[in-house]
Each structure stands twice: as C-alpha cells, then as structure tokens.
Motif scaffolding. Structure first.
Motif, PDB file in Angstrom:
ATOM      1  N   VAL A  42      19.443  51.443  28.662  1.00 60.57           N
ATOM      2  CA  VAL A  42      20.155  52.458  27.878  1.00 60.57           C
ATOM      3  C   VAL A  42      21.564  52.657  28.426  1.00 60.57           C
ATOM      4  N   ALA A  43      21.675  52.745  29.747  1.00 59.13           N
ATOM      5  CA  ALA A  43      22.991  52.907  30.365  1.00 59.13           C
ATOM      6  C   ALA A  43      23.885  51.714  30.054  1.00 59.13           C
ATOM      7  N   GLU A  44      23.328  50.509  30.108  1.00 60.48           N
ATOM      8  CA  GLU A  44      24.145  49.320  29.835  1.00 60.48           C
ATOM      9  C   GLU A  44      24.616  49.292  28.386  1.00 60.48           C
ATOM     10  N   VAL A  45      23.762  49.720  27.464  1.00 65.53           N
ATOM     11  CA  VAL A  45      24.158  49.799  26.059  1.00 65.53           C
ATOM     12  C   VAL A  45      25.306  50.784  25.885  1.00 65.53           C
ATOM     13  N   ASP A  46      25.313  51.848  26.674  1.00 63.23           N
ATOM     14  CA  ASP A  46      26.373  52.859  26.583  1.00 63.23           C
ATOM     15  C   ASP A  46      27.667  52.411  27.259  1.00 63.23           C
ATOM     16  N   ILE A  47      27.536  51.762  28.425  1.00 67.78           N
ATOM     17  CA  ILE A  47      28.715  51.466  29.241  1.00 67.78           C
ATOM     18  C   ILE A  47      29.466  50.229  28.763  1.00 67.78           C
ATOM     19  N   THR A  48      28.752  49.143  28.499  1.00 71.53           N
ATOM     20  CA  THR A  48      29.411  47.857  28.268  1.00 71.53           C
ATOM     21  C   THR A  48      30.423  47.897  27.125  1.00 71.53           C
ATOM     22  N   PRO A  49      30.144  48.563  26.004  1.00 71.37           N
ATOM     23  CA  PRO A  49      31.136  48.561  24.914  1.00 71.37           C
ATOM     24  C   PRO A  49      32.443  49.269  25.238  1.00 71.37           C
ATOM     25  N   VAL A  50      32.446  50.178  26.228  1.00 67.33           N
ATOM     26  CA  VAL A  50      33.677  50.910  26.519  1.00 67.33           C
ATOM     27  C   VAL A  50      34.488  50.274  27.636  1.00 67.33           C
ATOM     28  N   LEU A  51      34.010  49.172  28.203  1.00 63.63           N
ATOM     29  CA  LEU A  51      34.766  48.512  29.262  1.00 63.63           C
ATOM     30  C   LEU A  51      36.036  47.886  28.689  1.00 63.63           C
ATOM     31  N   PRO A  52      37.148  47.976  29.401  1.00 65.29           N
ATOM     32  CA  PRO A  52      38.371  47.323  28.934  1.00 65.29           C
ATOM     33  C   PRO A  52      38.177  45.813  28.797  1.00 65.29           C
ATOM     34  N   GLU A  53      38.913  45.221  27.902  1.00 69.50           N
ATOM     35  CA  GLU A  53      38.795  43.786  27.653  1.00 69.50           C
ATOM     36  C   GLU A  53      38.993  42.997  28.960  1.00 69.50           C
ATOM     37  N   GLY A  54      38.128  42.051  29.190  1.00 70.57           N
ATOM     38  CA  GLY A  54      38.233  41.191  30.358  1.00 70.57           C
ATOM     39  C   GLY A  54      37.435  41.656  31.560  1.00 70.57           C
ATOM     40  N   VAL A  55      37.049  42.931  31.591  1.00 70.67           N
ATOM     41  CA  VAL A  55      36.302  43.447  32.736  1.00 70.67           C
ATOM     42  C   VAL A  55      34.835  43.072  32.640  1.00 70.67           C
ATOM     43  N   GLY A  56      34.263  43.264  31.451  1.00 73.90           N
ATOM     44  CA  GLY A  56      32.868  42.932  31.214  1.00 73.90           C
ATOM     45  C   GLY A  56      32.744  41.937  30.074  1.00 73.90           C
ATOM     46  N   GLY A  69      38.793  47.444  39.189  1.00 72.67           N
ATOM     47  CA  GLY A  69      39.163  48.708  39.814  1.00 72.67           C
ATOM     48  C   GLY A  69      40.390  49.335  39.179  1.00 72.67           C
ATOM     49  N   LYS A  70      41.357  48.498  38.828  1.00 76.15           N
ATOM     50  CA  LYS A  70      42.571  49.013  38.195  1.00 76.15           C
ATOM     51  C   LYS A  70      42.305  49.449  36.752  1.00 76.15           C
ATOM     52  N   ALA A  71      41.560  48.601  36.017  1.00 78.91           N
ATOM     53  CA  ALA A  71      41.328  48.878  34.600  1.00 78.91           C
ATOM     54  C   ALA A  71      40.401  50.068  34.378  1.00 78.91           C
ATOM     55  N   LEU A  72      39.556  50.366  35.355  1.00 82.91           N
ATOM     56  CA  LEU A  72      38.556  51.424  35.199  1.00 82.91           C
ATOM     57  C   LEU A  72      38.968  52.726  35.874  1.00 82.91           C
ATOM     58  N   THR A  73      40.254  52.844  36.179  1.00 87.85           N
ATOM     59  CA  THR A  73      40.803  54.073  36.736  1.00 87.85           C
ATOM     60  C   THR A  73      41.932  54.561  35.817  1.00 87.85           C
ATOM     61  N   PRO A  74      41.777  55.699  35.123  1.00 91.21           N
ATOM     62  CA  PRO A  74      40.614  56.582  35.175  1.00 91.21           C
ATOM     63  C   PRO A  74      39.430  56.010  34.423  1.00 91.21           C
ATOM     64  N   SER A  75      38.264  56.562  34.683  1.00 91.81           N
ATOM     65  CA  SER A  75      37.029  56.062  34.085  1.00 91.81           C
ATOM     66  C   SER A  75      37.045  56.201  32.568  1.00 91.81           C
ATOM     67  N   PRO A  76      36.608  55.150  31.847  1.00 89.81           N
ATOM     68  CA  PRO A  76      36.464  55.280  30.390  1.00 89.81           C
ATOM     69  C   PRO A  76      35.276  56.164  30.004  1.00 89.81           C
ATOM     70  N   LEU A  77      34.483  56.571  31.001  1.00 85.84           N
ATOM     71  CA  LEU A  77      33.388  57.523  30.786  1.00 85.84           C
ATOM     72  C   LEU A  77      33.668  58.747  31.659  1.00 85.84           C
ATOM     73  N   PRO A  78      34.577  59.601  31.247  1.00 91.76           N
ATOM     74  CA  PRO A  78      35.001  60.718  32.113  1.00 91.76           C
ATOM     75  C   PRO A  78      33.896  61.714  32.426  1.00 91.76           C
ATOM     76  N   THR A  79      32.831  61.722  31.642  1.00 89.37           N
ATOM     77  CA  THR A  79      31.721  62.640  31.920  1.00 89.37           C
ATOM     78  C   THR A  79      30.655  62.019  32.820  1.00 89.37           C
ATOM     79  N   ALA A  80      30.856  60.776  33.253  1.00 91.70           N
ATOM     80  CA  ALA A  80      29.880  60.127  34.132  1.00 91.70           C
ATOM     81  C   ALA A  80      29.762  60.906  35.438  1.00 91.70           C
TER      82      ALA A  80
END
Length: 311
Positions: free
Chosen positions: A71-85, A133-144
């Motif tokens: 469930v977490a992977e279904v939620d997280i993977t689509p919001v990752l910046p291009e190239g990260v995941g 690390g650069k692309a995910l700061t700030p987090s694309p899931l700010p409520t994580a």
C-alpha cells in the motif's frame, strides 16, 4: 541474484487478477518471469506482452500481513520525481484488482547493481542516492511521519537483548552490550528533516537502466528525515560488497553526513536491529530473511568496531 523469497508465479494468480491485469495492460501476457530477490513474498513478475512490449507487475492480497508495505509503495512511487524511481504505468486498489493491491511499472532489464569497489555500478549507485536526496528535499509527501517516530522504535535491539543476553551472542557484542545499548538511540537527536528517505537501500532494491544509470525501487517506507539517512544506510551495503569500513565511509563522504557521534550511534542502532531481528522466526514465504539479517549484523559490528576502537 539468488532467490530469497517464495513468490507466486503469474500462472498461479487467480484468473480474475490476471484478467484485470491484462485489461489494464491492454494486451495479453505471453510470458512471465518471476523475480525472487527481496524479502517480501508478494508477486513480482516481468511480463512479455503481445507485440513485444514489456512491463513489471507486483502485488499482494489485501489481507496479507505484508500488504501495508505494498500500500505504501502504491502511494509513494507515483509521486517520486522523474528519474528517482521507476516509471509507474498503473496501479490498483483491491476493490478494482480482484482483492489485490497491484502496481505496474516499467520493465528494467539491467539487473541489480554490483557494488564492488571501483565498479561502474558503485559509482552509478552513489550518483542515484545523491540525486534522490536532492530531488526529495523537500519531501513530496509532506505529511509523512518523521523517521524517528517509526524507525526510532525499531533501533532498540541492544537494549532488548541486554534484558536477557543470549548465550550465543557474538563475544565482542557481549563484552560491549551495555555500551551498545547506551549508544543506540543518540542518532535521533539529529535525524529530523524534510527529505523523503528510502531507508532500505540494498542492491536488490535498485535496478540498472540500459544506459547504466541506477534506479531506486521498492519505496515501501513513507518516512521523512535528515538528508544523511540514506547515504549512511548505504555504508554497510558497501562493506558487504567488499569495501573496508574506512573505504565505505570515504565513498559516501561527499554526500550529506552527520557528525561523528551521530554516525556511530546510527551504526550501533542498525546493528542492534539486525542482531535482534535475526533471532525471530522467519515470516511466512520469506525463508532467508533472518539469515540475511544475521549477516548484516556481523557487517555492522565490524563497522562499529572500526569507528569506536572497542576491543
């Protein structure tokens, strides 16, 4: 990579799950290869479709004990910046996926990177971790949740072992058990932050692209914290691959790093987590997890001994 999990094959899936997947894929599956690396027992298949297209499908029954990770992977993977995941093709919740959580991704045929010293894969992996690390700061899931709120509860293994020390505990660990228990939570003081962290970086959680770059996969922990978390998590993986402890630390020195005392404490916490966890029964469908954790604990002990000089 050596098989580490017992996974269902495509042909063993319920007919309605296969039918739904082919509907979403827009094509019939003509061949499927089960990928057996990793330490969860869900579906993980490389699919060949009519017309020659390929896709990667993973999933698990909605009531399986490991379902929350999917469930977490279904939620997280689509919001990752291009190239990260990996690129997400589609996903499905159980009400649509015939009782399964499903995640369909691009097929990455390059295999898992080999982190041997001096290898192109090691350089590509370090570049991928730096980019993430650069692309995910700030987090694309700010409520994580902050990683200290979740992982902080896990990295207490030495304190738990100290309550009733096992008779077969490694002699070095037994001599220093009280010091290890006193040290294992100091890292939390500097672990807060706004970077989305993977937390579980290992070669089997990474894949090569055709161009030799590395993609980080299996984003199953929705945590945010300090930017140094993932670079430090990579250190024991480099040691496992053949680096000495000092060489492994030098390899990531250009990435965000905590102060020395915090780094030592995090290493201690990881070792205690692996040591304590390795003594539990294997989860169903994952017969090699505890042996993997025992090996990881041994690597982490060598890393701690290097950092502390404790004899």
């Amino acid at each position: 990579m050596t098989a580490t999990s017992v996974r269902p094959d495509w042909s063993a899936l319920p007919a309605e799950v296969r039918a739904y997947a082919e509907y979403r894929l827009g094509s019939r599956v003509t061949a499927a290869t089960t990928c057996r690396a990793g330490y969860t027992p869900g579906l993980a298949c490389r699919l060949l479709l009519e017309g020659g297209h390929r896709a990667f499908l993973k999933g698990i029954q909605q009531d399986h004990p490991f379902a929350p990770q999917y469930v977490a992977e279904v939620d997280i993977t689509p919001v990752l910046p291009e190239g990260v995941g990996p690129q997400v093709l589609w996903s499905a919740a159980p009400e649509h996926g015939a009782g399964w959580w499903l995640l369909c991704l691009e097929d990455l045929p390059g295999g898992n990177p080999v982190l041997a010293p001096g290898s192109a894969d090691a350089e590509a992996t370090l570049a991928a971790v730096e980019q993430a690390g650069k692309a995910l700061t700030p987090s694309p899931l700010p409520t994580a949740p902050q990683i200290t709120d979740v992982v902080g509860k896990w990295l207490t293994g030495w304190a738990q072992l100290a309550e009733t020390p096992p008779g077969d505990l490694d002699p070095w660990a037994a001599r220093h058990l009280a010091r290890l228990a006193d040290t294992e939570q100091l890292w939390q003081r500097d672990a807060g932050g706004e970077t989305l962290v993977h937390w579980d970086l290992r070669p089997d959680n990474m894949m090569r692209r055709a161009d030799g770059t590395v993609v980080i996969i299996d984003w199953t922990y929705p945590h945010q914290g300090a930017a140094w978390i993932d670079p430090v998590v990579l250190i024991p993986q480099l040691i496992t691959a053949g680096y000495g402890p000092a060489e492994a630390e030098a390899a990531v020195a250009h990435l965000p790093m905590p102060e020395a005392e915090v780094l030592t404490s995090f290493a201690v916490g990881l070792a205690g987590y692996w040591e304590n966890s390795s003594r539990r029964p294997n989860p169903p469908g994952v017969p090699f997890l505890r042996a993997h954790q025992a090996r990881a604990a041994a690597v982490a002990r060598a890393w701690i001994a290097h950092r502390t000089g404790w004899n």
